[in-house]
Motif scaffolding. Structure first.
Motif, PDB file in Angstrom:
ATOM      1  N   ASN A  95      65.389  18.174  15.518  1.00 21.26           N
ATOM      2  CA  ASN A  95      64.805  16.852  15.752  1.00 21.26           C
ATOM      3  C   ASN A  95      65.101  15.875  14.623  1.00 21.26           C
ATOM      4  O   ASN A  95      65.179  14.669  14.864  1.00 21.26           O
ATOM      5  CB  ASN A  95      63.298  16.979  15.981  1.00 21.26           C
ATOM      6  N   PHE A  96      65.297  16.386  13.429  1.00 22.20           N
ATOM      7  CA  PHE A  96      65.706  15.512  12.326  1.00 22.20           C
ATOM      8  C   PHE A  96      67.116  14.973  12.585  1.00 22.20           C
ATOM      9  O   PHE A  96      67.386  13.783  12.387  1.00 22.20           O
ATOM     10  CB  PHE A  96      65.661  16.275  11.004  1.00 22.20           C
ATOM     11  N   VAL A  97      68.007  15.850  13.056  1.00 21.45           N
ATOM     12  CA  VAL A  97      69.371  15.429  13.404  1.00 21.45           C
ATOM     13  C   VAL A  97      69.333  14.410  14.546  1.00 21.45           C
ATOM     14  O   VAL A  97      70.035  13.392  14.522  1.00 21.45           O
ATOM     15  CB  VAL A  97      70.235  16.648  13.792  1.00 21.45           C
ATOM     16  N   THR A  98      68.486  14.683  15.563  1.00 19.72           N
ATOM     17  CA  THR A  98      68.355  13.762  16.694  1.00 19.72           C
ATOM     18  C   THR A  98      67.837  12.409  16.232  1.00 19.72           C
ATOM     19  O   THR A  98      68.292  11.353  16.708  1.00 19.72           O
ATOM     20  CB  THR A  98      67.396  14.341  17.760  1.00 19.72           C
ATOM     21  N   PHE A  99      66.890  12.418  15.307  1.00 15.91           N
ATOM     22  CA  PHE A  99      66.347  11.167  14.761  1.00 15.91           C
ATOM     23  C   PHE A  99      67.446  10.362  14.070  1.00 15.91           C
ATOM     24  O   PHE A  99      67.547   9.142  14.261  1.00 15.91           O
ATOM     25  CB  PHE A  99      65.223  11.483  13.780  1.00 15.91           C
ATOM     26  N   LEU A 100      68.287  11.037  13.293  1.00 15.92           N
ATOM     27  CA  LEU A 100      69.386  10.350  12.612  1.00 15.92           C
ATOM     28  C   LEU A 100      70.373   9.762  13.623  1.00 15.92           C
ATOM     29  O   LEU A 100      70.886   8.661  13.427  1.00 15.92           O
ATOM     30  CB  LEU A 100      70.111  11.319  11.666  1.00 15.92           C
ATOM     31  N   LEU A 101      70.623  10.502  14.721  1.00 18.02           N
ATOM     32  CA  LEU A 101      71.539  10.013  15.753  1.00 18.02           C
ATOM     33  C   LEU A 101      70.962   8.806  16.495  1.00 18.02           C
ATOM     34  O   LEU A 101      71.717   7.931  16.941  1.00 18.02           O
ATOM     35  CB  LEU A 101      71.837  11.128  16.764  1.00 18.02           C
ATOM     36  N   LEU A 133      65.066   8.612  22.139  1.00 18.74           N
ATOM     37  CA  LEU A 133      65.470   9.702  21.234  1.00 18.74           C
ATOM     38  C   LEU A 133      64.661   9.666  19.934  1.00 18.74           C
ATOM     39  O   LEU A 133      64.266  10.714  19.416  1.00 18.74           O
ATOM     40  CB  LEU A 133      66.963   9.601  20.931  1.00 18.74           C
ATOM     41  N   MET A 134      64.417   8.471  19.430  1.00 21.42           N
ATOM     42  CA  MET A 134      63.676   8.341  18.172  1.00 21.42           C
ATOM     43  C   MET A 134      62.238   8.830  18.329  1.00 21.42           C
ATOM     44  O   MET A 134      61.740   9.599  17.495  1.00 21.42           O
ATOM     45  CB  MET A 134      63.702   6.879  17.706  1.00 21.42           C
ATOM     46  N   VAL A 135      61.567   8.389  19.400  1.00 24.87           N
ATOM     47  CA  VAL A 135      60.169   8.777  19.627  1.00 24.87           C
ATOM     48  C   VAL A 135      60.038  10.278  19.865  1.00 24.87           C
ATOM     49  O   VAL A 135      59.184  10.953  19.273  1.00 24.87           O
ATOM     50  CB  VAL A 135      59.573   7.996  20.820  1.00 24.87           C
ATOM     51  N   VAL A 136      60.919  10.822  20.724  1.00 25.44           N
ATOM     52  CA  VAL A 136      60.859  12.256  21.042  1.00 25.44           C
ATOM     53  C   VAL A 136      61.147  13.100  19.799  1.00 25.44           C
ATOM     54  O   VAL A 136      60.487  14.113  19.556  1.00 25.44           O
ATOM     55  CB  VAL A 136      61.845  12.613  22.175  1.00 25.44           C
TER      56      VAL A 136
END
Length: 268
Positions: A13-19, A53-56
């Motif tokens: 989820n950290f990677v997803t947040f960065l994306l 993506l940011m919220v999730v």
């Protein structure tokens, strides 16, 4: 000691947040720079995807690393709904793209495209005047016929008939083979008669921004292109579904860990 499943969910989820940051930035940039109908069409979905993506990812990151069971439960619920929607969409794509193919024309390198060959659902979408006006504007803005227009009168008819045009170029940038027009250049044809069985023939114009962009063949060419693109998307969706199911399973383990830890804290 932080358990492995919680660590994995946190990292993913950290990677997803960065994306999500560059995706959201791209959507905001489009909203400020958009000059064409196509760009304006893209800005809202891109912004929505970035925010989603940011919220999730924040829900999953905080829920797993800070052991907040409620947030992790909401994260798992969203993931489950996403898997369900993606699964249904993938099945839908395979169904609506099952019909339709270009028609081989004797002595020609390109194919002809008929709108009636494609699924009724797709036909209804492009036959909507509101939808087609936007699509037509996008096709003109994207200059799909530019290479043919630039050739001008330098392309002999024999060479043109051997060209392997894309589905959109074949449907939108030249008249149908049924019309029997006389070739002058790739986008310039002389009408030889006034009685046509194919209604597209009456819609043809040598004007670069008109050509056959209002023709049924243009709509069919777009659907053929869309059909192949959607099939590729469906294959990617299957791979992404497998990945989501794995992440969801890890998330379930992390949620179970949170509940166990909370139970230990409650009853020392």
């Amino acid at each position: 000691m932080v358990r492995l499943s919680n660590n994995l969910i946190g990292i993913l989820n950290f990677v997803t947040f960065l994306l999500s940051i560059p995706i959201l930035w791209a959507g905001i940039w489009l909203s400020r720079q958009a000059n064409t109908e196509c760009e304006r069409f893209l800005e809202k979905p891109v912004i929505a995807l970035g925010v989603f993506l940011m919220v999730v990812s924040i829900l999953g990151l905080v829920g797993a690393c800070c052991r907040v069971s409620l947030l992790l439960w909401i994260y798992l619920l969203v993931m489950f709904l996403l898997i369900l929607v993606l699964f249904c969409f993938t099945i839908f794509v395979f169904v609506v793209t099952n019909k339709g193919a270009g028609e081989v024309v004797s002595g020609k390198g390109y194919k002809e495209y008929r709108l009636g060959d494609y699924s009724n659902w797709l036909q209804k979408r492009v036959n909507s005047t509101k939808n087609w006006n936007k699509i037509r504007s996008c096709l003109i803005d994207s200059k799909v016929c530019k290479s043919l227009i630039d050739d001008g009168s330098n392309t002999p008819v024999e060479t043109f008939y051997k060209e392997r045009l894309s589905a959109v170029q074949s449907g939108c940038c030249k008249p149908s083979n049924d019309c029997g027009f006389t070739y002058v250049s790739p986008t310039n044809w002389t009408t030889t008669n006034s009685s046509f069985t194919n209604p597209d023939c009456d819609l043809w114009s040598n004007e670069p921004n008109t050509l056959c962009f209002s023709c049924q063949s243009c709509k069919a060419g777009l659907l053929d292109n869309l059909k192949h693109d959607w099939k590729r998307v469906a294959v990617v969706n299957v791979i992404f579904l497998i990945f989501l199911i794995i992440v969801y399973s890890i998330g379930c383990c992390a949620f179970r860990n949170n509940r166990e830890d909370n139970s230990w804290k409650r009853y020392p």
